[in-house]
Design a protein around this motif. Structure first.
Motif, PDB file in Angstrom:
ATOM      1  N   ALA A 142       9.287 -48.356   8.406  1.00 36.77           N
ATOM      2  CA  ALA A 142       9.339 -46.910   8.629  1.00 36.77           C
ATOM      3  C   ALA A 142      10.635 -46.449   9.269  1.00 36.77           C
ATOM      4  N   THR A 145      10.582 -42.679  13.232  1.00 32.30           N
ATOM      5  CA  THR A 145       9.902 -41.530  12.634  1.00 32.30           C
ATOM      6  C   THR A 145       8.708 -41.123  13.480  1.00 32.30           C
ATOM      7  N   ASN A 146       8.253 -39.905  13.252  1.00 37.24           N
ATOM      8  CA  ASN A 146       6.925 -39.497  13.670  1.00 37.24           C
ATOM      9  C   ASN A 146       5.988 -39.743  12.497  1.00 37.24           C
ATOM     10  N   VAL A 147       4.701 -39.674  12.733  1.00 34.92           N
ATOM     11  CA  VAL A 147       3.749 -39.741  11.633  1.00 34.92           C
ATOM     12  C   VAL A 147       3.914 -38.502  10.763  1.00 34.92           C
ATOM     13  N   THR A 149       2.075 -36.717   6.998  1.00 35.69           N
ATOM     14  CA  THR A 149       0.929 -36.893   6.101  1.00 35.69           C
ATOM     15  C   THR A 149       1.303 -37.545   4.781  1.00 35.69           C
ATOM     16  N   MET A 151       2.671 -40.176   4.394  1.00 36.01           N
ATOM     17  CA  MET A 151       2.451 -41.623   4.455  1.00 36.01           C
ATOM     18  C   MET A 151       1.303 -42.048   3.542  1.00 36.01           C
ATOM     19  N   LEU A 165       6.081 -50.111  12.214  1.00 37.67           N
ATOM     20  CA  LEU A 165       6.041 -48.748  12.737  1.00 37.67           C
ATOM     21  C   LEU A 165       6.547 -48.710  14.179  1.00 37.67           C
ATOM     22  N   GLU A 177       0.230 -41.314  17.708  1.00 35.61           N
ATOM     23  CA  GLU A 177       0.633 -40.936  16.351  1.00 35.61           C
ATOM     24  C   GLU A 177       0.639 -42.149  15.429  1.00 35.61           C
ATOM     25  N   ALA A 178       1.033 -43.320  15.972  1.00 35.45           N
ATOM     26  CA  ALA A 178       1.058 -44.528  15.153  1.00 35.45           C
ATOM     27  C   ALA A 178      -0.344 -44.907  14.676  1.00 35.45           C
ATOM     28  N   ALA A 181      -0.877 -42.981  11.673  1.00 35.42           N
ATOM     29  CA  ALA A 181      -0.087 -43.583  10.599  1.00 35.42           C
ATOM     30  C   ALA A 181      -0.806 -44.788  10.002  1.00 35.42           C
ATOM     31  N   CYS A 182      -1.429 -45.592  10.848  1.00 32.82           N
ATOM     32  CA  CYS A 182      -2.182 -46.739  10.346  1.00 32.82           C
ATOM     33  C   CYS A 182      -3.338 -46.294   9.459  1.00 32.82           C
ATOM     34  N   LEU A 185      -1.769 -45.217   6.075  1.00 33.03           N
ATOM     35  CA  LEU A 185      -1.137 -46.277   5.281  1.00 33.03           C
ATOM     36  C   LEU A 185      -2.125 -47.336   4.797  1.00 33.03           C
TER      37      LEU A 185
END
Length: 230
Positions: A142, A145-147, A149, A151, A165, A177-178, A181-182, A185
């Motif tokens: 990544a 970055t920020n999360v 959408t 992703m 990440l 935020e991560a 992201a999980c 993803l």
């Protein structure tokens, strides 16, 4: 593939073919760089953006080892102005094969100014990458970055089996935020990075583990300088 975290956002990927990929090279002055580690070969350098903690050693390493250097167009132009050869410029959504790996550039939510002679110059935009390996697996790196959408589009298009990440907070997303992201993803494994290098980077892998309890994603926390197999 052998993965070695070199601290902060810097990683070595060594393929079974022997190709060595260096992601976001910052060795000189990196507080988390493993003592005693020596970079003896680089075939490919991949740069997510132009901040010093991701590009600091790209020029000297490129001059020493003459690797192919992957980056966004403007960052590659800056590297060329510093004498770097063999750049492989690209932009978001594009793909190119470098050695045995196909690099696809993805979006990232971050800035990308390059500090040059006391001034910050335009370096294009920050980016991430999907690396499609010869054995058919894909990983998502990544960068900073920020999360975001989209992703979920990375998950839909590339199905990464491994994600890298940032979790440190302040300059990137935090574990909160991560965790989102999980979920977007859906990668089976996730390697946290960009944390602990400086006191303000407070996010920690154990915080992320608590936040994604119940997800089918393993938080794979690495130790700088300790190779692992994937």
């Amino acid at each position: 593939m052998q993965i070695t975290w070199l601290g902060h956002g810097t990683f070595e990927f060594r393929l079974s073919s022997g190709q060595l990929i260096l992601m976001d090279p910052w060795t000189d002055g990196n507080p988390s760089y493993p003592k005693g580690h020596t970079i003896g070969r680089v075939d490919t350098i991949c740069i997510t953006h132009g901040h010093f903690d991701h590009i600091h050693d790209a020029v000297p390493l490129a001059q020493k080892f003459a690797p192919e250097v992957v980056g966004i167009f403007e960052t590659c132009a800056w590297l060329e102005s510093k004498g770097v050869k063999n750049t492989r410029p690209m932009n978001k959504g594009g793909s190119q094969k470098v050695g045995g790996v196909t690099f696809t550039m993805t979006h990232a939510v971050h800035s990308c100014g390059i500090l040059d002679d006391g001034k910050i110059i335009y370096g294009g935009e920050a980016a991430g990458y999907v690396l499609s390996l010869p054995d058919g697996r894909a990983l998502y790196f990544a960068g900073d970055t920020n999360v975001f959408t989209d992703m979920q589009l990375i998950a839909e298009l590339y199905q990464p089996a491994l994600a890298f990440l940032p979790i440190g907070d302040l300059y990137t997303m935090s574990p909160r935020e991560a965790a989102v992201a999980c979920r977007l993803l859906k990668a089976p494994k996730m390697v946290p990075m960009h944390f602990g290098t400086f006191p303000p980077l407070t996010g920690r892998p154990e915080q992320l583990r608590e936040l994604i309890a119940g997800l089918e994603t393993e938080v794979w926390a690495l130790e700088p300088g300790q190779p692992v197999e994937w």
